[in-house]
Design an enzyme around this catalytic site. Sequence first.
Site, short mmCIF file in Angstrom:
data_model
loop_
_atom_site.label_atom_id
_atom_site.label_comp_id
_atom_site.label_asym_id
_atom_site.label_seq_id
_atom_site.Cartn_x
_atom_site.Cartn_y
_atom_site.Cartn_z
N GLU A 76 68.67 82.22 55.04
CA GLU A 76 69.61 82.47 53.93
C GLU A 76 68.90 82.80 52.63
O GLU A 76 69.20 82.26 51.56
CB GLU A 76 70.53 81.26 53.75
N GLU A 111 73.81 79.42 62.74
CA GLU A 111 74.54 78.30 62.14
C GLU A 111 76.03 78.62 62.11
O GLU A 111 76.42 79.73 61.74
CB GLU A 111 74.08 78.00 60.71
#
Length: 470
Positions: free
Chosen positions: A179, A336
């Site tokens: 991320e 995720e």
Amino acid sequence: MKYNTSLKKHHFKLSHKKIDIDFTNNNVLFGYACAAAQIENGLEDIWLKHAISGKVAGFLEDDPLNIRNNFWDEPDGELQYVSDTKVQVFRMGLDWQRICPNGSTFSYEAIEKYKAILLKVKSKGIKTMVTLYHHSEPMWTHKEGSWSNSWMIDKFCDYTQFVCKELYDIVDYWNTFNEVQMYITLTQLSDFWPNPNPPRALGLFNIGPFKGTYDKALNNVAQAHIRSYKIIKSFSDAPISVAHNLAYYIGEDFLGSLSAKISWKKFNFLFIDLIKTHLDFLGINYYGAEVLQGSKLVLSEHFEYSDSGRAIYPKGLYEMLMIFYKRYKLPIFITENGMSDSKDIIREKYMTEHLKALKQAINDGVPIMGYIWWSMTDNLEWADGYAPKFGLVEVKRDGNQIIRKKRKSYELYKTVVQEKKLSKDKVTKIDKSFRSHIGSERTMTRAEDAQTALSEFRYQKVKDIDWSVD
């Protein structure tokens, strides 16, 4: 398929029939993920420093001894659930500072400890996925300006070289970065996360040929990834990617729709466009939608939310998978997916609806390698502290003792992992259970301004909103 940034256009159905949650004929690996800074004890890192400055909600009140989940000293406390669930893959982030404490020397003691943990996982027949950079930045790089400083590229590649040399033969999948576009935004453009520089809100934008802080930092990370990709390939043929956060950006007004379009380009596409020729698969982290009014995030009445303020939008996962596969033609690993829900009253419904979206994407031709749930246990959620409860296993702290307790949703995921399917009756029961909670109070750890992380719960009612995939 084109993404929709207007609230008026976001509702759609995926199919005219019920989607079976059945992966028995698909080679989908199921797993868990964790990150060093969120669960390891003994870290004197940028997150502790940020907490001491008062900018991590409730960190030191909830965890005065800074033991987090005590994973470094007692990894079996967490790994017992990895083994019990019988997941096929375990994604684990390393702490760069622990491995390279001062920028010039590497710790063989630390890398041997990580090696022992990974070998324990592999001894259970579970594949390993290692993330080199999961928001664990050393203090010594942070002081130099973090990713706005191109000096970081060489330092990260030195770290990659050392880790690969020691671990290459026991790692099945690699993520270089997690991320990173969110990390840069929150650490370079604001001070919500640890920022070594004064906040630069306008740094998101470029002026003619002059790149702003965001693009400069993102380009540095892209170069670090490309060089690290080549380093890893010199040791191993294991597949390499990043864990790339995607949000379905939607505007509630005209300016919000414009902001959403910019966000899709800046946050969803730009980084992958920079590194797409150096990816073996595409790792995607997906939690839901982000709703904008003007340029600000808001908590919209049109969506249900996780405790930590992410709009629940499982249909968006399907659309994201279709868009990103069409654009990049890479197999996709969901690195995720999950939600914070302290009362565990929405999580099972959230899980089943996202699995439906995943299955529909497979039916429509997207090659899905795996699905990793975030997270196995409650942990330190960055600047949100310990208030958000993402875990299928509840975690409480009593002094230096960690007390873990399985939530109901743990057993549901265990069934998914082991049987690779859920019966229609089970899915119907989960939907009925969820609907029985409509109108009841649930917890929130995000203030009504959609920005502020709370150290204590506030309460609101479960909304009567249909966010089912079919």
